[in-house]
Scaffold this active site. Structure first.
Site: not given
Lengths: 511, 511
Positions: B276, B284
């Site tokens: 991540d 995002s």
């Protein structure tokens, strides 16, 4: 300091499921299919695309689970099994398997560390490669590992670790000869199919050359793809040994003898990514040479603006890196830089290249001279290393071995030992690409030509590829075909021609 | 200069195949299954795991082909279709489709350039994200793109390009209010489920807060996972708009409204990689906020040794990066650093966190105070931005809104508008982990606790997770449970406990 006590009180009993052979082909990735409402999926909390452990009589494989709803495909107590999983588990109809959560893949922590720029040690590479070969890496994991090794290139230590790790998971051969020679081309040059010729020349002169080759990674043909149109190449270890003991040489597919099973998996993903990095390349080449028991390797590095290695400096760097890594394994490497400015021979694609190889070995009048010279140069280096020719005299001996028919005789004998010489297939679909002006050919774009050959179907379609009608410096007329596209199917031909229509200059012509 | 003439003479007619709905679930990846000996596979030269184009009445999807041999599954003129492909093509029983080679995915050249360290421009990101959303990227391609963006982190320009590209492929909402507030937590802290409380407080004070949340990426629960145990979160765009117009706020799953369809695909692969990265995280978050029509965002950055952001310096860097990118889109961002040294509240996992949220909203005597304070801090910042409280007075107003029951009333109204308030599920399997010595709790390992909760089944199993019995500074006796593992199935409980047995210190106790 406190530790969590280990409270595992016994894994609950799991229901067995009856296997159903689906005839489903999924390449290296084992797949199983189950009903989403079956007891195992519910009790284990499995969802579609979960990784699962499938076990049967002490054998176990990790597989990707797909789920189905409805009873059209499977009953609640059946599990559909792909061919790969079927083979790995050694299943028979009526067998039962258990499906459960797989153990955590600890080596993925190393992959994550590598993504974030940390170098890995030998143990980490060993663990990664062991898990890869055991089928515990999904495509996502494999792509991440390979991408991380391309984004921050493997250094010499890491390349050696990876090489060692790849050797450790495969078979390893040993030979009775003090010198075992091998050759390799780092690729990138369409049509550069010297290997079958080199093996024939070298073995004809009494040296041992147990050659294993790969299939294409990003090119229209690998040596194994081309050789397969001439003789069987899927030799197991025992057959390969018998062929080499009988004839001194072989030209086999490395994947079939499992000298580097990790490489077969990496190559599949590299092909899908169309990425081929130096560290992976070196580990791939050297792991197979070392596993094959070679003591000396001649490495062909074609250099050219549109070849894989684009300049002398890059070639020197690659040669230094190859030597540095091979030194750690006691392997002697001789790098030979060759002209990579244009395709070699006339054919590009498995069968089309095989016809060029046959022409050189048979001394036909139209045999491509560039292929003949390159093969003799590389065979000559091997003959010198092996003490069969004095320094600078190897190439002459190689030409002689071609001219007097000994190379052709040896090649036929090797093919015979491998299972019989075959006639390569020819393509049903052929289409010329014509020059739209007259002049002299001053540039040939290797990359676009290779792409065109792949779109035409090579290497999967053996007869597909490109037949080149011109070489650099040739004069060409307007409307004269400069190449022919060969395909086995009309669909692939259309696909290739569509690319040719928009790819821009495949060749450049100066008035 | 010469150009290859365009010789496409017409693509050959292809045979249509009758669709067969398999009920096969494959997540976002469309899959079709065909006989390897059918006319299309033979004429097009397709092999198993080829990418193919499946078209029907002007609609087309790219799918992964698996092949079967034998006639157990399909006839020669049938093609088996997975659910994803079935939906995307809008098929009905009896329909026919064409299967052919897909067009070349040109944007993969940009991915390859990025792997080798070249920065990409806005156009390249637009093309990549468009192809990703169209289903043209395989898992290998997706993993390579994400890994390349982690290995050489996206810079500010690239992060903005990716953000813009992700906005461009999704829906975009507009609101009548001058100020539309939003909040986000960058995650990494188990149990930090402030969002439902913040939305209730903020909306109760008359501000507009159309909150969309994601499901967990690498954590045991995302806000959407938790909220789903309290009310429906799969709202379409029209429903979401109706809820917000009625109640001023919502807590919906972002994936269902397609505000950032690319994000849903990236998140799936990031979850499989357990990676991540900052650039992906920023793109995002911001793409979804901008697409949701927000003008102001409060961002919670928990900082702690085992949180996602490990120190103040990293938090400042992330805040600066978030601000730099959001500035380009005219979005105002307020970052709030919070304590990330231990889990928030008591529950970790969708339903267990929902019980904490309910306790705070209902002002029960045992409501976790840390969760209440964090929610008030973040809601206070939003109330100040929205002009509902003076500078420094937002938190007090937030506490008041909780204390007088307006937040709980607003939350119930929002749940009602979303489809009805639900009772979260409870787990059938519970197991304590006991301290093996007495003393004071001096460290809690967030990462290992989160891992344990995931192995217990969270977030897929809604009731699964961890119930913490201690906080930092608590005194604990030998043999006293410091947490309970909750699972929905015995298999998952065993799996979690097996990890607990070998994971080492989940908490540290000092005598």
């Amino acid at each position: 300091m406190k530790k969590a006590s280990n409270p595992v009180s016994g894994v609950p009993a799991r229901q067995n499921h009856r296997v159903r052979r689906l005839g489903l082909h999924t390449q290296h990735q084992p797949v199983v299919i189950m009903r989403s409402d079956c007891d195992v999926c519910r009790s284990e909390g499995l969802s579609s695309r979960s990784q699962v452990l499938v076990s049967n009589n002490g054998r176990a494989v990790q597989a990707t689970l797909f789920q189905v709803t409805g009873d059209g495909l499977l009953t609640l107590d059946e599990v559909g099994v792909s061919e790969t999983a079927w083979q790995l588990l050694g299943l028979s109809e009526g067998d039962e398997v258990r499906v459960s959560h797989p153990p955590t893949v600890e080596s993925l922590a190393s992959v994550r560390r590598r993504i974030y720029g940390n170098r890995l040690d030998g143990r980490a590479f060993d663990e990664i490669v062991r898990d890869v070969v055991a089928g515990r890496y999904t495509d996502v994991h494999l792509a991440a590992f390979l991408t991380a090794s391309a984004a921050l290139p493997l250094d010499t230590d890491e390349t050696a670790h990876l090489t060692g790790a790849m050797i450790n998971v495969g078979e390893r051969m040993r030979w009775d000869a003090p010198i075992v020679v091998d050759k390799h081309c780092v690729g990138g040059l369409p049509g550069n199919r010297t290997t079958p010729i080199v093996v024939a020349i070298v073995a004809a002169n009494g040296l041992v050359m147990p050659k294993t080759s790969s299939r294409a990674i990003t090119s229209p043909a690998g040596t194994a793809d081309t050789m397969e149109t001439l003789a069987p190449v899927d030799l197991d270890l025992a057959t390969l040994r018998r062929v080499v003991e009988l004839e001194g040489g072989c030209i086999a597919w490395g994947g079939a003898v499992h000298l580097s099973p990790a490489d077969d998996i990496f190559v599949r993903v590299e092909r899908e990514l169309d990425v081929d990095t130096e560290g992976q390349l070196i580990a791939s080449v050297l792991s197979k040479k070392i596993a094959a028991g070679s003591t000396h390797v001649v490495i062909d590095i074609p250099v050219g603006a549109t070849a894989k290695v684009r300049g002398e400096e890059a070639a020197n760097r690659l040669a230094a890196q190859l030597t540095a890594v091979s030194d750690r394994f006691g392997l002697s490497v001789t790098c030979v830089q060759t002209d990579g400015s244009q395709p070699v021979g006339r054919g590009i694609g498995p069968a089309l290249e095989a016809f060029d190889v046959l022409a050189v070995l048979q001394n036909t009048s139209d045999a491509p001279d560039d292929l003949r010279r390159r093969a003799a140069l590389l065979a000559g280096a091997a003959l010198e290393i092996g003490g069969k020719a004095g320094k600078g005299e190897g190439a002459a001996l190689a030409f002689e071995t071609l001219a007097d028919g000994r190379a052709w005789a040896k090649f036929k004998a090797i093919c015979q030992a491998q299972g019989g010489l075959r006639q390569p297939p020819t393509a049903s679909q052929r289409h010329p690409l014509a020059a739209d002006r007259a002049g002299r050919v001053v540039h040939i774009n290797n990359r676009k030509i290779a792409r065109l050959a792949k779109l035409a179907g090579a290497p999967q379609a053996k007869a597909a590829g490109i037949l080149m009608n011109v070489r650099l410096g040739d004069e060409i007329d307007r409307g004269q075909p400069f190449l022919h596209v060969h395909s086995e199917t009309a669909g692939e031909l259309a696909y290739a021609l569509e690319f040719a229509g928009r790819a821009g200059d495949l060749i450049e012509v100066e008035a």
